[in-house]
Design a protein around this motif. Structure first.
Motif, short mmCIF file in Angstrom:
data_model
loop_
_atom_site.label_atom_id
_atom_site.label_comp_id
_atom_site.label_asym_id
_atom_site.label_seq_id
_atom_site.Cartn_x
_atom_site.Cartn_y
_atom_site.Cartn_z
N ALA A 145 15.65 5.64 57.48
CA ALA A 145 14.56 5.07 57.50
C ALA A 145 14.01 4.46 58.68
O ALA A 145 12.79 4.42 59.33
CB ALA A 145 14.44 4.02 56.61
N GLU A 195 15.14 -4.18 44.94
CA GLU A 195 14.25 -4.02 46.04
C GLU A 195 14.68 -4.87 47.17
O GLU A 195 14.20 -4.61 48.30
CB GLU A 195 12.68 -4.19 45.45
N ARG A 235 7.92 0.76 54.33
CA ARG A 235 7.08 1.37 53.70
C ARG A 235 7.21 2.92 53.61
O ARG A 235 7.20 3.51 52.61
CB ARG A 235 5.89 1.40 54.77
N GLY A 236 8.08 3.29 55.00
CA GLY A 236 8.59 4.81 54.77
C GLY A 236 9.73 5.06 53.59
O GLY A 236 9.87 6.25 53.11
N ALA A 237 10.33 4.10 53.18
CA ALA A 237 11.53 3.90 52.01
C ALA A 237 10.97 3.77 50.63
O ALA A 237 11.59 3.87 49.65
CB ALA A 237 12.51 2.88 52.50
N GLY A 238 9.68 3.48 50.60
CA GLY A 238 8.96 3.32 49.39
C GLY A 238 8.95 1.77 48.73
O GLY A 238 8.90 1.74 47.53
N LEU A 239 9.41 0.91 49.53
CA LEU A 239 9.49 -0.38 49.01
C LEU A 239 8.19 -1.03 48.98
O LEU A 239 7.28 -0.91 50.02
CB LEU A 239 10.29 -1.24 49.99
N PRO A 240 7.76 -1.81 47.95
CA PRO A 240 6.45 -2.53 47.84
C PRO A 240 6.27 -3.49 48.83
O PRO A 240 7.25 -4.35 49.45
CB PRO A 240 6.44 -3.03 46.63
#
Length: 1014
Positions: free
Chosen positions: A343, A257, A292-297
């Motif tokens: 992204a 991540e 956020r769009g790539a799904g990272l916390p």
């Protein structure tokens, strides 16, 4: 632990003067019975270990204890502390902790005291940030108590921004930053086993970006033949293997991540590997949206920052170091890079930043993609859009990669190269031009390649080569692109001007005046319309399409053979393509008339050029044209205003490739106005900008400006240094005008020191006819100095014909100072009637600005009066000259006036003695304001300088006077002259530095030999 390259030859710590002074103070402390401590912080590869090596080799007070970090020290609790105790107890008599005992801070302090049995020790702890937390905290606690342990010197190195370095916060420390270009070049020379080619050295320095370890690794793996320039350099020069040597931890050692986040930051940075090298940070909001769009916390940002991998500043985020950013991007798989750009493109949806959105979209797909390429190129060429030049260049280069047709691809590559040049990225521009040349294509594309190549060579290369390239470009472009063909002719004239070839200069101007054919042939290459527009400085407009291509400007010549006629030069504007239409041909028409000696015909067009720029917009090209035209017609105030506006406009538009020239022209205009202090400040700033933009020809002329300014101040070493730099580039690149200006500056210094024969010898080649080696734009302007030198050297006969030539020049009215200087020359050649001539000269001086030249006339008049046995009148004139010289900071000339006063029997005016007397006028003004409590920024506003220039002067002052603080500096000023120290040195001046400061009216009249070529 940072990996250091293993080399047989170690480089000296170049560019670390401040750090070495701090280390020297630590090493000297035990000798005085005290203790010294310093923490050396820096990014990987910045030379922390090299400074430890230097300190250990130079320490003579006692034993040296070196404790390098070991890989196990970060995993075993107390492991680092035990390693340190082991090293110290080997030197002392304290009991060694048993293996089963855990060392403590108290044991470390005892070991440190015991190690001084054989003399005060030097303790060097390398890479302490990798130790375990318990060891780091114990070491930090002991270091805070070092003053109580007795005579000892301690040096600790730690990685900047590493979490382990935070334990040493609050301790005395220095931060090692990147090396500047000159010290980095010295590192290359030290490490190379043989000679290093200048262009190879420049490329190594550029690629290493100031990182000594990376520079060392590159020098280590290049063969002597490659370093000498006999074999081409490998591509890419800095690959992942090189970057891994200076990046810790490596990207593949990071959590997935964190690595994904760093890739987003690297891809979003301003220099996203697609084109530029500016900035290196990204919009933090954009990166958050993309993450956020790539799904990272969201917590991944905090984790990366805590690990010292991210830095934040004013709403922007970047990787901690440049090598880290480059390695993260280059080591990522192509699919992951495309996903990151996708992204970012999604996060930029809508009209938030259309060029960035299209660029990231283009980088997220695999080509070809003609429609996307056309949209991207059109946006990069959009008129009125405030896209930075390096972003335009990156977009156009990517559009070229996605383009199918060779013609359109070639045009987009050329347009990208033009934008890279304007962004101050000449190496990138040359790479793009090489790619465009490889496409072959139509003559119109080849012509644009030759035009851009010629302009680059005018900035940095032999100007004769630039002239040939530009002539070839004009021939190729004439049937297809008349505007660019005219730009090529005018740029060729500019190159001929720099080379001192007046015949070629006029030939190019005449060719530019030939009417364009009615209609252009059809373009068989199928190039896209927006690609043609994309070559512009501000996008599609012809007014900026070739901005910074300098056209020549000259003062009028005397009737007679052009090659032998006197010519005055003025700075040249960029953007000859803008001269078509709307009266745009008036400027080159005025130049042609001026070069042929018809100032009566030149005045009208050139004055209209000045008026048009005054009422027009903030185009840097038009403003520089106006400044040049104003100098030709003798309107110095207008020239300063236009050139100052050009500097501001170049900065506002992000034209790093234009800024050095704009500063150069402003420096010339200030010299012409007699404000040598301002000219010096602008030239120093321009020299730094030219270095960043890789414009060595511009730098050569700026060195000549500095030499001229310093010749007023009497700084003989400074004049010699800058004149030497100018002459070196002039010999290699054929810069005849820079060479002539440098010789003129050296001759004026000789005159200020009473070396008239040497001055006459220097000036003789400068004022000789052009066909015998002089420069047509300088020779007439140097005549007053030549006359003075030859008369004082007893060679008056050699100057008579030159005076008659100068009389023709003075009659034309283009130089306000010329009539006064002519009267002074007449006085020197007519001893019997010199009194009347000197009075006439002084009367002329009263009607124009220029205190320095007036003071020189007063000095010569006073010397003549003394030899006529009229001591009282001589004393009056000499005392007036002394005051004037002191007011404009002309120390060498003031000493000459002081000497003449003594010889006349008059009491000389008292002048300050001591350390402050060694400072230049500019330094003294800064010192007085600092003594009043002004900050660097406040001083910069008061003196119309940049804060960096003020800081540079203060560093030199501190070194010259041997002071370490502003308090000490204020005490010196108070002791020297309390009354003066409390008075303001100069009044505030307008932001654009147009009006002269009343407190230091210098003059370098006759400096209208301003250049007009790269």
């Amino acid at each position: 632990m940072t990996v250091q390259p293993t080399l047989e030859r170690r480089s000296r710590p170049h560019g670390r003067d401040a750090e070495l002074r701090s280390v020297a103070a630590v090493l000297d402390a035990p000798r005085r019975g005290g203790s010294g401590l310093l923490v050396l912080l820096g990014d990987p590869g910045m030379g922390r270990t090299a400074l430890l090596d230097h300190a250990a080799a130079s320490f003579t007070g006692g034993p040296v204890v070196r404790v390098p970090a070991a890989p196990g020290d970060c995993r075993v609790p107390g492991g680092g502390l035990r390693a340190l105790c082991d090293a110290l107890t080997a030197r002392g008599t304290v009991r060694h902790p048993a293996a089963e005992e855990e060392p403590t801070g108290a044991a470390l302090a005892d070991a440190l005291r015991a190690a001084s049995a054989d003399g005060p020790p030097l303790l060097c702890v390398d890479d302490a940030h990798v130790w375990d937390e318990r060891s780091r905290r114990a070491l930090a606690a002991v270091l805070r108590g070092v003053p109580r342990t007795g005579p000892v010197a301690v040096l600790v190195t730690a990685l900047r921004r590493h979490p382990g370095s935070r334990d040493f916060a609050g301790l005395p420390s220095v931060v090692l930053g990147p090396l500047s270009r000159r010290p980095a070049g010295c590192v290359v020379d030290d490490l190379a086993a043989g000679p290093v080619d200048a262009s190879v050295r420049e490329e190594l320095v550029t690629e290493a970006e100031g990182n000594p370890a990376l520079l060392a690794f590159l020098a280590e793996r290049l063969s002597p033949a490659r370093l000498a320039g006999c074999v081409p350099l490998p591509r890419p020069l800095v690959d992942t293997a090189a970057l891994r040597r200076v990046v810790s931890p490596a990207p593949d050692e990071l959590p997935d991540e964190v690595r994904a986040l760093l890739l987003l930051v690297a891809a979003a940075s301003e220099d996203d590997t697609a084109g530029g090298t500016a900035g290196g940070t990204a919009d933090a909001a954009l990166v958050r949206d993309a993450a956020r769009g790539a799904g990272l916390p969201g917590a991944v940002f905090a984790a990366a920052e805590a690990a010292g991998l991210l830095v934040w500043s004013s709403g922007r985020v970047g990787c901690a170091t440049v090598p880290l950013r480059r390695l993260v991007y280059e080591e990522a798989a192509p699919a992951r890079r495309r996903a990151a750009h996708g992204a970012l493109a999604a996060a930029l949806g809508g009209a938030r930043n259309p060029l960035a959105r299209l660029t990231h979209t283009a980088l997220s797909v695999q080509g070809p993609a003609p429609r996307l390429a056309a949209a991207l190129a059109a946006e990069a060429a959009r008129e009125g859009a405030r896209h930075p030049h390096h972003e335009r260049s990156a977009a156009l280069a990517r559009a070229a990669e996605l383009t199918t047709g060779t013609g359109a691809r070639g045009e987009r590559l050329v347009a990208a190269a033009e934008q890279a040049r304007l962004a101050g990225l000449p190496r990138r521009a040359r790479e793009l031009l090489a790619a465009a040349r490889a496409t072959g294509g139509h003559d119109a594309v080849r012509g644009r390649v030759e035009l851009a190549s010629g302009v680059l060579a005018s900035d940095d290369g032999p100007v004769v080569d630039a002239y040939e390239s530009l002539c070839a470009a004009a021939a190729l472009l004439a049937p297809y692109d008349p505007a660019r063909a005219m730009a090529a002719h005018l740029a060729a004239a500019d190159a001929a001007w720099a080379a001192g070839d007046v015949t070629a200069c006029l030939a190019s101007l005449d060719a530019a005046a030939v009417p364009a054919p009615c209609g252009s042939p059809a373009r068989p290459d199928g190039s896209a319309p927006e690609a043609r527009a994309a070559g512009g400085a501000a996008a599609a407009g012809a007014a900026a399409r070739n901005t910074a291509v300098n056209g020549p400007v000259a003062g009028p010549v005397a009737d007679g053979p052009v090659a032998d006629g006197p010519v005055s030069g003025g700075p040249v504007a960029g953007g000859p393509a803008a001269w078509r239409g709307g009266g745009g041909d008036e400027y080159p028409a005025g130049l042609r008339a001026a070069l042929r000696g018809r100032l009566d015909l030149a005045r009208g067009p050139l004055r209209r050029t000045v008026e048009r720029a005054r009422s027009g917009g903030a185009d840097p090209a038009g403003l520089l044209r106006a400044g040049a035209a104003a100098l030709v017609v003798g309107d110095v105030a207008a020239a300063c205003r236009a050139s100052a506006r050009a500097v501001a406009a170049a900065r506002a538009s992000g034209s790093a490739g234009l800024e050095p020239r704009a500063l150069e022209y402003l420096a010339y205009a200030e010299l012409r106005a007699g404000r040598h202090g301002r000219a010096r400040a602008h030239a120093e700033e321009g020299l730094r900008a030219a270095g960043r933009a890789g414009q060595r020809n511009v730098a050569a002329h700026l060195h000549a400006v500095l030499a001229l300014a310093l010749s007023v101040e009497g700084d003989e070493p400074g004049v010699a240094a800058h004149a030497g730099h100018a002459m070196d580039s002039a010999r290699r690149h054929g810069l005849a005008q820079a060479a002539a200006l440098a010789q003129w500056a050296s001759a004026r210094t000789d005159l200020s020191r009473g070396r008239a024969p040497e001055a006459a010898a220097r000036l003789r080649p400068v004022v000789r006819p052009v066909v015998r080696g002089g420069h047509f734009a300088v020779r007439v302007l140097a005549i007053p100095c030549y006359v003075e030198a030859t008369v004082l050297a007893g060679q008056a006969g050699a100057a008579r014909s030159a005076v008659e030539e100068f009389a023709v020049w003075a009659s034309l009215g283009a130089d306000p100072q010329a009539p006064a200087l002519l009267a002074r020359c007449r006085a020197l050649l007519d001893p019997a009637g010199a009194g009347d001539w000197y009075e006439r000269a002084l009367h002329r001086h009263e009607s124009v600005s220029g205190e320095f030249e007036r003071a020189r006339t007063l000095l010569l008049y006073g010397k003549w009066l003394r030899r006529q046995r009229r001591p009282r009148e001589a004393g009056d004139r000499l005392r007036e000259a002394l005051v004037a010289f002191e007011q404009c900071g002309a120390r060498g000339w003031a000493e000459m006036a002081d000497s003449e006063l003594r010889a006349s029997g008059s009491a000389p005016r008292s002048r300050p003695e001591g350390g402050l007397a060694r400072l230049t006028a500019q330094q003294m003004r800064i010192v007085r304001l600092v003594a009043d409590g002004a900050t660097n920024r406040e001083v910069a506003v008061r003196l119309s300088l940049s804060p960096r220039t003020v800081d540079h002067h203060l560093r030199n002052v501190f070194a010259l006077l041997g002071v370490r603080s502003r308090v000490d500096l204020a005490r010196i000023v108070d002791r020297a002259d309390p009354a003066d120290a409390a008075a303001p040195a100069v009044p505030a001046v307008p932001e654009l530095r147009v009006e002269p400061p009343r407190a230091h009216p210098g003059d370098t009249s006759g400096h209208s030999a301003v250049r007009t070529a790269g």
